[in-house]
Motif scaffolding. Structure first.
Motif, PDB file in Angstrom:
ATOM      1  N   LEU A 117      77.333  32.227  39.286  1.00  0.00           N
ATOM      2  CA  LEU A 117      77.331  33.430  40.111  1.00  0.00           C
ATOM      3  C   LEU A 117      78.408  34.459  39.749  1.00  0.00           C
ATOM      4  N   PRO A 118      79.625  34.063  39.434  1.00  0.00           N
ATOM      5  CA  PRO A 118      80.620  35.096  39.091  1.00  0.00           C
ATOM      6  C   PRO A 118      80.211  35.951  37.883  1.00  0.00           C
ATOM      7  N   PHE A 121      77.103  36.400  36.865  1.00  0.00           N
ATOM      8  CA  PHE A 121      75.814  37.015  37.152  1.00  0.00           C
ATOM      9  C   PHE A 121      75.922  38.203  38.112  1.00  0.00           C
ATOM     10  N   MET A 122      76.869  38.145  39.031  1.00  0.00           N
ATOM     11  CA  MET A 122      76.937  39.135  40.114  1.00  0.00           C
ATOM     12  C   MET A 122      77.040  40.589  39.626  1.00  0.00           C
ATOM     13  N   PRO A 123      77.865  40.926  38.647  1.00  0.00           N
ATOM     14  CA  PRO A 123      77.934  42.340  38.234  1.00  0.00           C
ATOM     15  C   PRO A 123      76.598  42.898  37.731  1.00  0.00           C
ATOM     16  N   ILE A 124      75.892  42.162  36.904  1.00  0.00           N
ATOM     17  CA  ILE A 124      74.603  42.659  36.410  1.00  0.00           C
ATOM     18  C   ILE A 124      73.560  42.616  37.524  1.00  0.00           C
ATOM     19  N   TRP A 125      73.639  41.645  38.398  1.00  0.00           N
ATOM     20  CA  TRP A 125      72.723  41.555  39.534  1.00  0.00           C
ATOM     21  C   TRP A 125      72.824  42.806  40.406  1.00  0.00           C
ATOM     22  N   LYS A 126      74.056  43.202  40.739  1.00  0.00           N
ATOM     23  CA  LYS A 126      74.249  44.394  41.577  1.00  0.00           C
ATOM     24  C   LYS A 126      73.678  45.634  40.900  1.00  0.00           C
ATOM     25  N   LYS A 127      73.812  45.692  39.588  1.00  0.00           N
ATOM     26  CA  LYS A 127      73.279  46.830  38.838  1.00  0.00           C
ATOM     27  C   LYS A 127      71.748  46.806  38.844  1.00  0.00           C
ATOM     28  N   VAL A 128      71.162  45.645  38.604  1.00  0.00           N
ATOM     29  CA  VAL A 128      69.699  45.523  38.526  1.00  0.00           C
ATOM     30  C   VAL A 128      69.036  45.848  39.862  1.00  0.00           C
ATOM     31  N   ILE A 129      69.635  45.404  40.962  1.00  0.00           N
ATOM     32  CA  ILE A 129      69.007  45.653  42.271  1.00  0.00           C
ATOM     33  C   ILE A 129      69.545  46.913  42.945  1.00  0.00           C
ATOM     34  N   ASP A 130      70.376  47.662  42.220  1.00  0.00           N
ATOM     35  CA  ASP A 130      70.914  48.933  42.707  1.00  0.00           C
ATOM     36  C   ASP A 130      71.704  48.757  44.006  1.00  0.00           C
ATOM     37  N   LEU A 131      72.654  47.822  43.968  1.00  0.00           N
ATOM     38  CA  LEU A 131      73.512  47.591  45.134  1.00  0.00           C
ATOM     39  C   LEU A 131      74.984  47.502  44.719  1.00  0.00           C
ATOM     40  N   ASN A 132      75.398  48.356  43.817  1.00  0.00           N
ATOM     41  CA  ASN A 132      76.793  48.343  43.388  1.00  0.00           C
ATOM     42  C   ASN A 132      77.766  48.656  44.515  1.00  0.00           C
ATOM     43  N   ASN A 144      77.651  47.789  47.705  1.00  0.00           N
ATOM     44  CA  ASN A 144      77.765  46.855  48.822  1.00  0.00           C
ATOM     45  C   ASN A 144      77.756  45.417  48.292  1.00  0.00           C
ATOM     46  N   ASN A 145      78.926  44.921  47.965  1.00  0.00           N
ATOM     47  CA  ASN A 145      79.062  43.584  47.388  1.00  0.00           C
ATOM     48  C   ASN A 145      78.548  42.497  48.330  1.00  0.00           C
ATOM     49  N   HIS A 146      78.861  42.617  49.610  1.00  0.00           N
ATOM     50  CA  HIS A 146      78.428  41.602  50.573  1.00  0.00           C
ATOM     51  C   HIS A 146      76.902  41.522  50.652  1.00  0.00           C
ATOM     52  N   LEU A 147      76.255  42.666  50.748  1.00  0.00           N
ATOM     53  CA  LEU A 147      74.794  42.677  50.812  1.00  0.00           C
ATOM     54  C   LEU A 147      74.193  42.161  49.502  1.00  0.00           C
ATOM     55  N   ALA A 148      74.785  42.535  48.376  1.00  0.00           N
ATOM     56  CA  ALA A 148      74.293  42.044  47.081  1.00  0.00           C
ATOM     57  C   ALA A 148      74.364  40.522  47.020  1.00  0.00           C
ATOM     58  N   GLN A 149      75.440  39.945  47.544  1.00  0.00           N
ATOM     59  CA  GLN A 149      75.571  38.482  47.572  1.00  0.00           C
ATOM     60  C   GLN A 149      74.537  37.858  48.495  1.00  0.00           C
ATOM     61  N   LEU A 150      74.320  38.460  49.644  1.00  0.00           N
ATOM     62  CA  LEU A 150      73.319  37.947  50.584  1.00  0.00           C
ATOM     63  C   LEU A 150      71.918  37.977  49.969  1.00  0.00           C
ATOM     64  N   VAL A 201      65.525  45.880  48.914  1.00  0.00           N
ATOM     65  CA  VAL A 201      66.833  46.520  49.082  1.00  0.00           C
ATOM     66  C   VAL A 201      66.663  47.965  49.549  1.00  0.00           C
ATOM     67  N   LYS A 202      65.726  48.691  48.948  1.00  0.00           N
ATOM     68  CA  LYS A 202      65.482  50.083  49.365  1.00  0.00           C
ATOM     69  C   LYS A 202      65.062  50.139  50.823  1.00  0.00           C
ATOM     70  N   LEU A 203      64.188  49.240  51.219  1.00  0.00           N
ATOM     71  CA  LEU A 203      63.741  49.195  52.607  1.00  0.00           C
ATOM     72  C   LEU A 203      64.912  48.890  53.531  1.00  0.00           C
ATOM     73  N   PHE A 204      65.743  47.984  53.128  1.00  0.00           N
ATOM     74  CA  PHE A 204      66.915  47.665  53.928  1.00  0.00           C
ATOM     75  C   PHE A 204      67.819  48.892  54.080  1.00  0.00           C
ATOM     76  N   LYS A 205      68.048  49.574  52.984  1.00  0.00           N
ATOM     77  CA  LYS A 205      68.912  50.754  53.031  1.00  0.00           C
ATOM     78  C   LYS A 205      68.334  51.827  53.958  1.00  0.00           C
ATOM     79  N   ARG A 206      67.015  51.982  53.952  1.00  0.00           N
ATOM     80  CA  ARG A 206      66.369  52.993  54.801  1.00  0.00           C
ATOM     81  C   ARG A 206      66.353  52.602  56.272  1.00  0.00           C
TER      82      ARG A 206
END
Length: 187
Positions: free
Chosen positions: A115-116, A118-129, A131-137, A171-176
């Motif tokens: 996970l450590p 993976f997390m930076p690229i994950w946040k980029k791929v899902i467009d959640l740079n 909000n780290n907490h939400l990206a982890q969830l 993620v987009k739906l969550f943000k909206r």
């Protein structure tokens, strides 16, 4: 490749595709084209052999994590995932058979290793740079869902792209709406 490593790789592949119940010394001996006594030369029993498979998996998880930590985009991440398809299928079996405490422990350690990086690229791929907490969830929810769905046939470039699209949609739906939508089992 060492003679011992031949056994490990055959067992690793068997475990990944068929699960731990498929680990039979006679079957492995046929796969590696050696006699059963060769197995016992390197491993005292199937339990020791399985421990070695789990150790090998943790090494593979570190290799994959190192690659992921250098990934700059989704295309590179997809290539890494496909290069490590066998490792992911092995990890899937650990998750499926987590009623075995050794498998559960290895699954948890694999995530701790992975996970450590993976997390930076994950946040980029899902467009959640932002909000780290939400990206982890989202990642924790997605990991379970991912391992429920992958098979040798489904784990390919188009499936991965569709999977990432579905997560981005969530993620987009969550943000909206400021609420977490339910992820269905399919892509």
């Amino acid at each position: 490749m060492s003679k011992e490593q031949i056994w490990i790789e055959a067992g690793y592949k068997t475990f990944a595709f068929e699960g731990p119940q498929a680990l039979r010394i006679e079957k492995l001996a046929k796969t590696v084209q050696k006699n059963k006594s060769s197995f016992y030369h390197f491993f005292s029993d199937l339990e020791v052999f399985t421990e070695r498979l789990l150790d090998f998996h943790l090494i593979q998880a570190k290799v994959m994590s190192d690659k992921e930590s250098n990934a700059q985009n989704e295309t590179v991440l997809t290539q890494i995932i496909l290069e490590h398809k066998l490792d992911l299928l092995f990890n899937r079996q650990l998750r499926i058979h987590r009623d075995n405490s050794d498998f559960q422990t290895c699954f948890i350690k694999t995530n701790e290793i992975s996970l450590p990086g993976f997390m930076p690229i994950w946040k980029k791929v899902i467009d959640l740079n932002e909000n780290n907490h939400l990206a982890q969830l989202v990642l924790m929810l997605s990991i379970e869902n991912f391992f429920l769905q992958i098979t040798d046939d489904t784990l390919n470039s188009s499936w991965i792209a569709a999977y990432f699209d579905k997560i981005r949609e969530m993620v987009k739906l969550f943000k909206r709406t400021n609420s977490i939508p339910v992820m269905d089992g399919g892509v």
